[in-house]
Design an enzyme around this catalytic site. Structure first.
Site, mmCIF file in Angstrom:
data_model
loop_
_atom_site.group_PDB
_atom_site.id
_atom_site.type_symbol
_atom_site.label_atom_id
_atom_site.label_comp_id
_atom_site.label_asym_id
_atom_site.label_seq_id
_atom_site.Cartn_x
_atom_site.Cartn_y
_atom_site.Cartn_z
ATOM 1 N N ARG A 107 0.850 -1.200 0.000
ATOM 2 C CA ARG A 107 0.000 0.000 0.000
ATOM 3 C C ARG A 107 0.878 1.240 0.000
ATOM 4 N NH1 ARG A 107 -4.698 0.436 4.356
ATOM 5 N NH2 ARG A 107 -2.967 1.004 5.690
ATOM 6 N N THR A 111 -1.312 7.536 -0.331
ATOM 7 C CA THR A 111 -2.625 7.407 -0.970
ATOM 8 C C THR A 111 -3.413 6.195 -0.462
ATOM 9 O OG1 THR A 111 -1.816 5.978 -2.726
ATOM 10 C CG2 THR A 111 -1.673 8.354 -3.117
ATOM 11 N N ASP A 203 0.650 -2.898 12.255
ATOM 12 C CA ASP A 203 1.072 -3.343 10.914
ATOM 13 C C ASP A 203 1.410 -4.824 10.958
ATOM 14 O OD1 ASP A 203 2.858 -4.002 8.690
ATOM 15 O OD2 ASP A 203 2.741 -1.870 8.240
ATOM 16 N N ASP A 206 4.927 -5.968 9.563
ATOM 17 C CA ASP A 206 6.028 -5.618 10.470
ATOM 18 C C ASP A 206 6.037 -6.522 11.697
ATOM 19 O OD1 ASP A 206 7.045 -3.642 8.888
ATOM 20 O OD2 ASP A 206 6.061 -1.994 9.952
HETATM 21 C C1 PRP Z 1 -1.135 -4.625 4.555
HETATM 22 C C2 PRP Z 1 -1.933 -5.897 4.759
HETATM 23 C C3 PRP Z 1 -2.786 -5.940 3.514
HETATM 24 C C4 PRP Z 1 -3.067 -4.475 3.259
HETATM 25 C C5 PRP Z 1 -4.448 -4.178 3.738
HETATM 26 O O1 PRP Z 1 -0.083 -4.843 3.692
HETATM 27 O O2 PRP Z 1 -1.159 -7.040 4.926
HETATM 28 O O3 PRP Z 1 -2.149 -6.519 2.399
HETATM 29 O O4 PRP Z 1 -2.098 -3.730 4.006
HETATM 30 O O5 PRP Z 1 -4.790 -2.876 3.414
HETATM 31 P P1 PRP Z 1 -5.936 -2.519 2.368
HETATM 32 O O6 PRP Z 1 -7.091 -3.415 2.673
HETATM 33 O O7 PRP Z 1 -6.205 -1.079 2.679
HETATM 34 O O8 PRP Z 1 -5.395 -2.700 0.991
HETATM 35 P P2 PRP Z 1 1.014 -3.729 3.333
HETATM 36 O O9 PRP Z 1 0.607 -2.979 2.117
HETATM 37 O O10 PRP Z 1 1.323 -2.927 4.556
HETATM 38 O O11 PRP Z 1 2.269 -4.608 2.889
HETATM 39 P P3 PRP Z 1 3.135 -5.661 3.726
HETATM 40 O O12 PRP Z 1 2.276 -6.884 3.977
HETATM 41 O O13 PRP Z 1 4.258 -5.938 2.815
HETATM 42 O O14 PRP Z 1 3.554 -5.005 5.020
HETATM 43 N N1 URA Z 2 -2.411 -3.071 7.110
HETATM 44 C C1 URA Z 2 -2.034 -3.486 8.339
HETATM 45 O O1 URA Z 2 -1.079 -4.254 8.488
HETATM 46 N N2 URA Z 2 -2.745 -3.049 9.389
HETATM 47 C C2 URA Z 2 -3.792 -2.223 9.277
HETATM 48 O O2 URA Z 2 -4.412 -1.857 10.296
HETATM 49 C C3 URA Z 2 -4.170 -1.785 7.983
HETATM 50 C C4 URA Z 2 -3.458 -2.242 6.915
#
Ligand code: PRP
Ligand code: URA
Length: 212
Positions: A107, A111, A203, A206
């Site tokens: 994400r 945005t 997160d 993380d």
């Molecule tokens: C997080 C999570 C989802 C997304 C959810 O991933 O694991 O994939 O955000 O958000 P959304 O429903 O608003 O799209 P992130 O983009 O942080 O990537 P990561 O798993 O690599 O940390």
């Molecule tokens: N992605 C995450 O990992 N946590 C949230 O709360 C939203 C998006």
């Protein structure tokens, strides 16, 4: 939130207990990873309760009988990277023969829009039951785009498993893909201005991988 067709919020007390442990900011990386895996297994037990079975002949120490096994239709688990990876082992412990695909999405921090950076799916995908995993369903953008991609590759029978969702994301995913069955451990209150789920767990990527 209101009840939607094809959306199942799981209520089992053991699952809810483990989700609370996951939310706790003092839960460390190793325990967090183990909990995500256990929760995924418990969710999969429910999400896969419509798998078809077929009776085969089986010989017990006492006698021969006909007994059920899972019928031929193959399964694919498709985690949305990174955090969805944490759920794979738990499901694979129930279905060791499942093939694994990967979809990379991140994400944009400003945005909140998802961006795809990787896609590799088991082939052929058309005949498989596809279980997409991501612990967090926030705006729904990542899940919607990942499922669009799977459908473009020919995927037809798709289930989505998340641990925590925001009502906004659940509604958006359901509206974009009403045919997809959504299984979710808990639907939380709302998204904040940064599109994080409240109360959520922070997160997920993380916390699973120990990055910050
Ligand atoms: C997080 C999570 C989802 C997304 C959810 O991933 O694991 O994939 O955000 O958000 P959304 O429903 O608003 O799209 P992130 O983009 O942080 O990537 P990561 O798993 O690599 O940390
Ligand atoms: N992605 C995450 O990992 N946590 C949230 O709360 C939203 C998006």
């Amino acid at each position: 939130m209101e009840k939607l067709d094809n959306v199942v919020e799981l209520t089992h007390p053991l699952l809810q207990h483990k989700i609370t442990m996951l939310r706790d900011k003092n839960t460390g990386t190793a325990e967090f990873r183990a909990l995500v895996e256990e929760i995924a297994m418990l969710e999969a037990f429910e999400a896969l309760n419509d798998l078809q079975t077929v009776d085969i002949e089986c010989e017990t120490p006492i006698e021969k009988c006909m007994a059920p096994v899972i019928a031929g239709r193959k399964m694919a688990i498709v985690p949305i990277l990174r955090a969805g990876l944490g759920m794979v082992n738990g499901i694979q412990r129930l279905v060791p023969t499942a093939k694994i695909g990967h979809i990379g999405m991140y994400r944009d921090e400003e945005t909140h829009e998802p961006h795809e950076y990787y896609c590799k799916l088991p082939s052929p995908i058309e005949e498989r039951l596809i279980v997409v995993t991501d612990p967090m369903l926030a705006t729904g953008g990542s899940a919607i785009d990942a499922i669009n991609l799977i459908k473009q590759h020919g995927g037809k029978r798709i289930k989505f498993m998340a641990i925590i969702g925001a009502p906004e994301g659940v509604r958006a995913l359901h509206e974009a893909h009403p045919d997809v069955q959504i299984y979710i451990g808990h639907i939380d209150r709302e998204l904040n201005a940064d599109a994080y789920i409240c109360p959520g767990l922070g997160d997920a990527g993380d916390r699973i991988f120990g990055t910050k």
